[in-house]
Design a protein around this motif. Structure first.
Motif, PDB file in Angstrom:
ATOM      1  N   PRO A  89      -6.088 -11.301  -1.462  1.00 39.26           N
ATOM      2  CA  PRO A  89      -6.835 -10.045  -1.407  1.00 39.26           C
ATOM      3  C   PRO A  89      -7.447  -9.622  -2.733  1.00 39.26           C
ATOM      4  O   PRO A  89      -8.556  -9.074  -2.768  1.00 39.26           O
ATOM      5  CB  PRO A  89      -5.784  -9.030  -0.943  1.00 39.26           C
ATOM      6  CG  PRO A  89      -4.802  -9.842  -0.177  1.00 39.26           C
ATOM      7  CD  PRO A  89      -4.747 -11.171  -0.877  1.00 39.26           C
TER       8      PRO A  89
ATOM      9  N   TRP B 181      -7.572  -8.351   8.109  1.00 37.49           N
ATOM     10  CA  TRP B 181      -7.110  -7.651   6.908  1.00 37.49           C
ATOM     11  C   TRP B 181      -8.074  -6.509   6.538  1.00 37.49           C
ATOM     12  O   TRP B 181      -7.642  -5.401   6.236  1.00 37.49           O
ATOM     13  CB  TRP B 181      -6.978  -8.645   5.758  1.00 37.49           C
ATOM     14  CG  TRP B 181      -6.582  -8.016   4.463  1.00 37.49           C
ATOM     15  CD1 TRP B 181      -5.327  -7.653   4.064  1.00 37.49           C
ATOM     16  CD2 TRP B 181      -7.447  -7.650   3.388  1.00 37.49           C
ATOM     17  NE1 TRP B 181      -5.357  -7.102   2.807  1.00 37.49           N
ATOM     18  CE2 TRP B 181      -6.648  -7.083   2.368  1.00 37.49           C
ATOM     19  CE3 TRP B 181      -8.822  -7.755   3.183  1.00 37.49           C
ATOM     20  CZ2 TRP B 181      -7.182  -6.620   1.166  1.00 37.49           C
ATOM     21  CZ3 TRP B 181      -9.365  -7.294   1.994  1.00 37.49           C
ATOM     22  CH2 TRP B 181      -8.545  -6.731   1.004  1.00 37.49           C
ATOM     23  N   LEU B 182      -9.369  -6.804   6.594  1.00 41.64           N
ATOM     24  CA  LEU B 182     -10.366  -5.780   6.270  1.00 41.64           C
ATOM     25  C   LEU B 182     -10.355  -4.641   7.280  1.00 41.64           C
ATOM     26  O   LEU B 182     -10.489  -3.469   6.909  1.00 41.64           O
ATOM     27  CB  LEU B 182     -11.764  -6.400   6.211  1.00 41.64           C
ATOM     28  CG  LEU B 182     -12.202  -6.951   4.861  1.00 41.64           C
ATOM     29  CD1 LEU B 182     -13.509  -7.705   4.990  1.00 41.64           C
ATOM     30  CD2 LEU B 182     -12.324  -5.850   3.824  1.00 41.64           C
TER      31      LEU B 182
ATOM     32  N   GLN C 159     -13.854  -3.991  -3.727  1.00 37.40           N
ATOM     33  CA  GLN C 159     -13.837  -2.666  -4.362  1.00 37.40           C
ATOM     34  C   GLN C 159     -15.183  -1.946  -4.316  1.00 37.40           C
ATOM     35  O   GLN C 159     -15.216  -0.731  -4.057  1.00 37.40           O
ATOM     36  CB  GLN C 159     -13.329  -2.777  -5.812  1.00 37.40           C
ATOM     37  CG  GLN C 159     -11.845  -3.105  -5.913  1.00 37.40           C
ATOM     38  CD  GLN C 159     -10.990  -2.208  -5.029  1.00 37.40           C
ATOM     39  OE1 GLN C 159     -11.122  -0.991  -5.009  1.00 37.40           O
ATOM     40  NE2 GLN C 159     -10.105  -2.829  -4.253  1.00 37.40           N
TER      41      GLN C 159
ATOM     42  N   TYR D 140     -10.382   4.969   6.562  1.00 33.82           N
ATOM     43  CA  TYR D 140     -11.606   5.664   6.163  1.00 33.82           C
ATOM     44  C   TYR D 140     -12.354   6.309   7.326  1.00 33.82           C
ATOM     45  O   TYR D 140     -13.303   7.053   7.114  1.00 33.82           O
ATOM     46  CB  TYR D 140     -12.552   4.704   5.435  1.00 33.82           C
ATOM     47  CG  TYR D 140     -12.033   4.268   4.087  1.00 33.82           C
ATOM     48  CD1 TYR D 140     -12.119   5.102   2.983  1.00 33.82           C
ATOM     49  CD2 TYR D 140     -11.445   3.016   3.921  1.00 33.82           C
ATOM     50  CE1 TYR D 140     -11.642   4.705   1.741  1.00 33.82           C
ATOM     51  CE2 TYR D 140     -10.963   2.608   2.691  1.00 33.82           C
ATOM     52  CZ  TYR D 140     -11.070   3.461   1.606  1.00 33.82           C
ATOM     53  OH  TYR D 140     -10.592   3.059   0.386  1.00 33.82           O
TER      54      TYR D 140
ATOM     55  N   MET E  74     -15.402  -0.301  -0.934  1.00 30.94           N
ATOM     56  CA  MET E  74     -14.539   0.870  -0.816  1.00 30.94           C
ATOM     57  C   MET E  74     -15.135   2.071  -1.548  1.00 30.94           C
ATOM     58  O   MET E  74     -15.115   3.193  -1.035  1.00 30.94           O
ATOM     59  CB  MET E  74     -13.136   0.564  -1.370  1.00 30.94           C
ATOM     60  CG  MET E  74     -12.433  -0.569  -0.664  1.00 30.94           C
ATOM     61  SD  MET E  74     -12.446  -0.383   1.145  1.00 30.94           S
ATOM     62  CE  MET E  74     -11.850  -1.965   1.652  1.00 30.94           C
TER      63      MET E  74
ATOM     64  N   GLU F 172      -7.858  -3.512   8.985  1.00 32.95           N
ATOM     65  CA  GLU F 172      -6.711  -2.653   8.678  1.00 32.95           C
ATOM     66  C   GLU F 172      -6.969  -1.799   7.445  1.00 32.95           C
ATOM     67  O   GLU F 172      -6.650  -0.620   7.410  1.00 32.95           O
ATOM     68  CB  GLU F 172      -5.453  -3.504   8.472  1.00 32.95           C
ATOM     69  CG  GLU F 172      -4.861  -4.028   9.759  1.00 32.95           C
ATOM     70  CD  GLU F 172      -3.509  -4.686   9.528  1.00 32.95           C
ATOM     71  OE1 GLU F 172      -3.112  -4.890   8.351  1.00 32.95           O
ATOM     72  OE2 GLU F 172      -2.844  -5.004  10.527  1.00 32.95           O
ATOM     73  N   LYS F 173      -7.563  -2.411   6.425  1.00 32.92           N
ATOM     74  CA  LYS F 173      -7.837  -1.702   5.171  1.00 32.92           C
ATOM     75  C   LYS F 173      -8.864  -0.589   5.386  1.00 32.92           C
ATOM     76  O   LYS F 173      -8.765   0.474   4.777  1.00 32.92           O
ATOM     77  CB  LYS F 173      -8.332  -2.698   4.121  1.00 32.92           C
ATOM     78  CG  LYS F 173      -8.324  -2.160   2.706  1.00 32.92           C
ATOM     79  CD  LYS F 173      -8.480  -3.294   1.730  1.00 32.92           C
ATOM     80  CE  LYS F 173      -8.463  -2.817   0.296  1.00 32.92           C
ATOM     81  NZ  LYS F 173      -7.196  -2.242  -0.131  1.00 32.92           N
ATOM     82  N   LEU F 174      -9.828  -0.814   6.280  1.00 38.50           N
ATOM     83  CA  LEU F 174     -10.893   0.171   6.519  1.00 38.50           C
ATOM     84  C   LEU F 174     -10.481   1.252   7.508  1.00 38.50           C
ATOM     85  O   LEU F 174     -11.150   2.281   7.616  1.00 38.50           O
ATOM     86  CB  LEU F 174     -12.152  -0.540   7.030  1.00 38.50           C
ATOM     87  CG  LEU F 174     -12.836  -1.487   6.042  1.00 38.50           C
ATOM     88  CD1 LEU F 174     -13.911  -2.308   6.744  1.00 38.50           C
ATOM     89  CD2 LEU F 174     -13.422  -0.722   4.872  1.00 38.50           C
ATOM     90  N   SER F 175      -9.378   1.039   8.229  1.00 32.08           N
ATOM     91  CA  SER F 175      -8.979   1.986   9.277  1.00 32.08           C
ATOM     92  C   SER F 175      -8.690   3.379   8.724  1.00 32.08           C
ATOM     93  O   SER F 175      -8.839   4.378   9.424  1.00 32.08           O
ATOM     94  CB  SER F 175      -7.757   1.464  10.036  1.00 32.08           C
ATOM     95  OG  SER F 175      -6.638   1.365   9.162  1.00 32.08           O
TER      96      SER F 175
ATOM     97  N   THR G 227      -9.287 -12.757   7.368  1.00 29.49           N
ATOM     98  CA  THR G 227      -9.949 -11.818   6.460  1.00 29.49           C
ATOM     99  C   THR G 227     -10.485 -10.620   7.231  1.00 29.49           C
ATOM    100  O   THR G 227     -10.358  -9.472   6.776  1.00 29.49           O
ATOM    101  CB  THR G 227     -11.092 -12.521   5.696  1.00 29.49           C
ATOM    102  OG1 THR G 227     -10.571 -13.684   5.042  1.00 29.49           O
ATOM    103  CG2 THR G 227     -11.720 -11.601   4.666  1.00 29.49           C
TER     104      THR G 227
END
Length: 199
Positions: free
Chosen positions: A119, A155-156, A125, A163, A128, A158-161, A152
């Motif tokens: 990651p 993972w993305l 970044q 926002y 984000m 989940e990371k964007l959820s 990927t």
């Protein structure tokens, strides 16, 4: 070949380029050597100019002669939609197809434990920061239909959820003109899962 060290070195360098093997490299070099003043020297000068002027866009990861790049500063592009791609080549392919009029984010790779690409190695970044600044309503994950691409994308997603932006993924499946019996199982499965209603 005696006395042709420079030529052989040039052939070797050309052969390292994607899509060119030793035979194609020899043909290309021979073609350039037939008219060095008209073909080889202008090519060498252009390669040097490009190497000195091209930079990576700090906003999206594209390659351009300015930073931020022309795509990021184009007022006609839809800044509310960001398409995430693995490489600059993927970005250029989408631009050639003229299918996306929003902005981009080039990750620079995909998550791969075998390749040691995690990651922290992904260029996420800037994406984000763009989302946190406001105005982005959708992120399109245009990653390859591979295990690494799917990992990927997950993972993305989940990371964007956190926002509250809409996250979508490009459909994968049967290519135009592709016969079903010529496709692998993974492609057929992806085609069925990415199906959409016709009415």
């Amino acid at each position: 070949m005696n006395g042709t060290t420079e030529i052989e070195q040039l052939i070797t360098m050309f052969a390292r380029l994607p899509g060119l093997g030793p035979r194609s490299a020899r043909r290309a070099v021979l073609n350039l050597l037939r008219q060095p003043e008209a073909r080889m020297l202008p090519l060498a000068r252009q390669i040097e100019r490009t190497a000195q002027s091209v930079r990576t866009c700090t906003q999206c990861g594209n390659l351009d002669t300015v930073d931020p790049c022309h795509l990021c500063t184009d007022p006609l592009r839809d800044g509310s939609v960001v398409c995430v791609v693995e490489t600059v080549g993927d970005l250029w392919a989408l631009e050639r197809a003229t299918v996306h009029r929003g902005l981009y984010q080039v990750l620079g790779g995909t998550l791969s434990a075998l390749a040691g690409f995690g990651p922290d190695d992904l260029n996420v970044q800037p994406l984000m920061r763009r989302i946190e600044a406001g105005g982005v309503s959708e992120v399109i994950l245009a990653l390859g239909a591979t295990v690494e691409g799917a990992t990927t994308a997950h993972w993305l997603q989940e990371k964007l959820s956190v926002y509250g932006v809409s996250v979508s993924r490009v459909g994968h499946g049967v290519p135009m003109g592709g016969a079903l019996d010529g496709l692998d199982d993974g492609t057929l499965a992806a085609a069925l899962m990415a199906r959409r209603s016709l009415g």
